[in-house]
Design a protein around this motif. Sequence first.
Motif, mmCIF file in Angstrom:
data_model
loop_
_atom_site.group_PDB
_atom_site.id
_atom_site.type_symbol
_atom_site.label_atom_id
_atom_site.label_comp_id
_atom_site.label_asym_id
_atom_site.label_seq_id
_atom_site.Cartn_x
_atom_site.Cartn_y
_atom_site.Cartn_z
ATOM 1 N N MET A 294 4.778 -29.927 73.482
ATOM 2 C CA MET A 294 6.119 -30.450 73.743
ATOM 3 C C MET A 294 6.473 -30.219 75.210
ATOM 4 O O MET A 294 5.883 -29.368 75.884
ATOM 5 N N LYS A 295 7.438 -30.974 75.678
ATOM 6 C CA LYS A 295 7.924 -30.864 77.055
ATOM 7 C C LYS A 295 9.388 -30.456 77.041
ATOM 8 O O LYS A 295 10.220 -31.152 76.447
ATOM 9 N N ILE A 296 9.692 -29.338 77.678
ATOM 10 C CA ILE A 296 11.061 -28.837 77.759
ATOM 11 C C ILE A 296 11.506 -28.851 79.216
ATOM 12 O O ILE A 296 10.810 -28.327 80.087
ATOM 13 N N MET A 297 12.673 -29.433 79.454
ATOM 14 C CA MET A 297 13.248 -29.442 80.802
ATOM 15 C C MET A 297 14.344 -28.385 80.895
ATOM 16 O O MET A 297 15.280 -28.375 80.097
ATOM 17 N N ILE A 298 14.212 -27.481 81.869
ATOM 18 C CA ILE A 298 15.268 -26.531 82.193
ATOM 19 C C ILE A 298 16.023 -27.083 83.403
ATOM 20 O O ILE A 298 15.429 -27.320 84.455
ATOM 21 N N ILE A 299 17.311 -27.284 83.251
ATOM 22 C CA ILE A 299 18.138 -27.827 84.329
ATOM 23 C C ILE A 299 18.945 -26.691 84.940
ATOM 24 O O ILE A 299 19.806 -26.091 84.281
ATOM 25 N N ASN A 300 18.675 -26.363 86.186
ATOM 26 C CA ASN A 300 19.492 -25.416 86.938
ATOM 27 C C ASN A 300 20.619 -26.222 87.580
ATOM 28 O O ASN A 300 20.359 -26.994 88.510
ATOM 29 N N PRO A 301 21.857 -26.069 87.139
ATOM 30 C CA PRO A 301 22.918 -26.950 87.647
ATOM 31 C C PRO A 301 23.358 -26.686 89.082
ATOM 32 O O PRO A 301 24.177 -27.438 89.609
ATOM 33 N N ASN A 302 22.862 -25.608 89.712
ATOM 34 C CA ASN A 302 23.222 -25.424 91.126
ATOM 35 C C ASN A 302 22.063 -25.871 92.019
ATOM 36 O O ASN A 302 21.007 -26.272 91.536
ATOM 37 N N SER A 303 22.268 -25.787 93.320
ATOM 38 C CA SER A 303 21.296 -26.355 94.256
ATOM 39 C C SER A 303 20.278 -25.347 94.768
ATOM 40 O O SER A 303 19.507 -25.655 95.685
ATOM 41 N N GLU B 263 5.008 -27.361 77.643
ATOM 42 C CA GLU B 263 5.185 -27.587 79.081
ATOM 43 C C GLU B 263 6.643 -27.357 79.441
ATOM 44 O O GLU B 263 7.529 -28.022 78.909
ATOM 45 N N VAL B 264 6.892 -26.397 80.317
ATOM 46 C CA VAL B 264 8.248 -26.084 80.766
ATOM 47 C C VAL B 264 8.395 -26.553 82.214
ATOM 48 O O VAL B 264 7.656 -26.103 83.091
ATOM 49 N N VAL B 265 9.334 -27.444 82.441
ATOM 50 C CA VAL B 265 9.588 -27.981 83.775
ATOM 51 C C VAL B 265 11.026 -27.646 84.156
ATOM 52 O O VAL B 265 11.963 -27.962 83.413
#
Length: 252
Positions: A1-10, A31-33
């Motif tokens: 599986m593919k998991i997206m981690i979204i860091n909301p800051n820059s 897969e962790v992206v």
Amino acid sequence: MKIMIINPNSSQDMTDADAVAGRSVAREGTEVVAVTPDYAPASIESFYDEYLCVPGILNEIRKGDQQGFDAYIIACYGDPGLHAAREMTDKPVIGIAEASLYLACQLAARVAIVTIIPRFRVPVEDMVAGYGLSHRVSVRTSPVYVLDVERDYEGSLEKLRQECYRARDEDDAEAICLGCAGFAEFADGLEAELGIPVLDGVVCATKMAEAIVEIGRKTSKYKTYRYPEQKSFTGMLQQFGTEAPAGRAAAE
């Protein structure tokens, strides 16, 4: 599986740290992206910051569905944009605060969140109330700003340590949730010192995302989290009205 981690800051450093935290517990074959949105505040420490980071989060989910991701993690402890994100996709969307609180409440009767600067107390308390957990969860703030961990690792750890001890000894906390994605590296060391569970939200959310994908469940599109009604948007939001979300036709 593919998991997206979204860091909301820059902060790319924080995005990289989120990836390390997620991959440290992911199963072989997951897969962790971790991604940094195209537009984001430098850090998220207020209602103002939370609202401004949401379009960037939603844009990453829009792109992620086109790229075949199976689940998403919003890596900010206020869980900004969580409900809107769940409307955009039928894939699971996990907030790191919600994930850590649910897990902590299975490990302890009373839980404390130890988070960043004092002005962030009310956003966190409002979030806890929204999850129906105010009767079990207390909130402690610290003098630590989000980006202080990158600038002064040891100093930030010491300030956080002091509040964790106060949460245990004064608030009777039996488990602690670290209230910032940037605190991930502190969890294991603080748990060894305090003698109670100390949870990092990115780790908790990664395992929860894996579990939901593995049992084959998706976000309900029955009513509340239905796909948004199609309409036009202007300015930087124009892209959200130009195409239907992936999977919408099948759901409807």
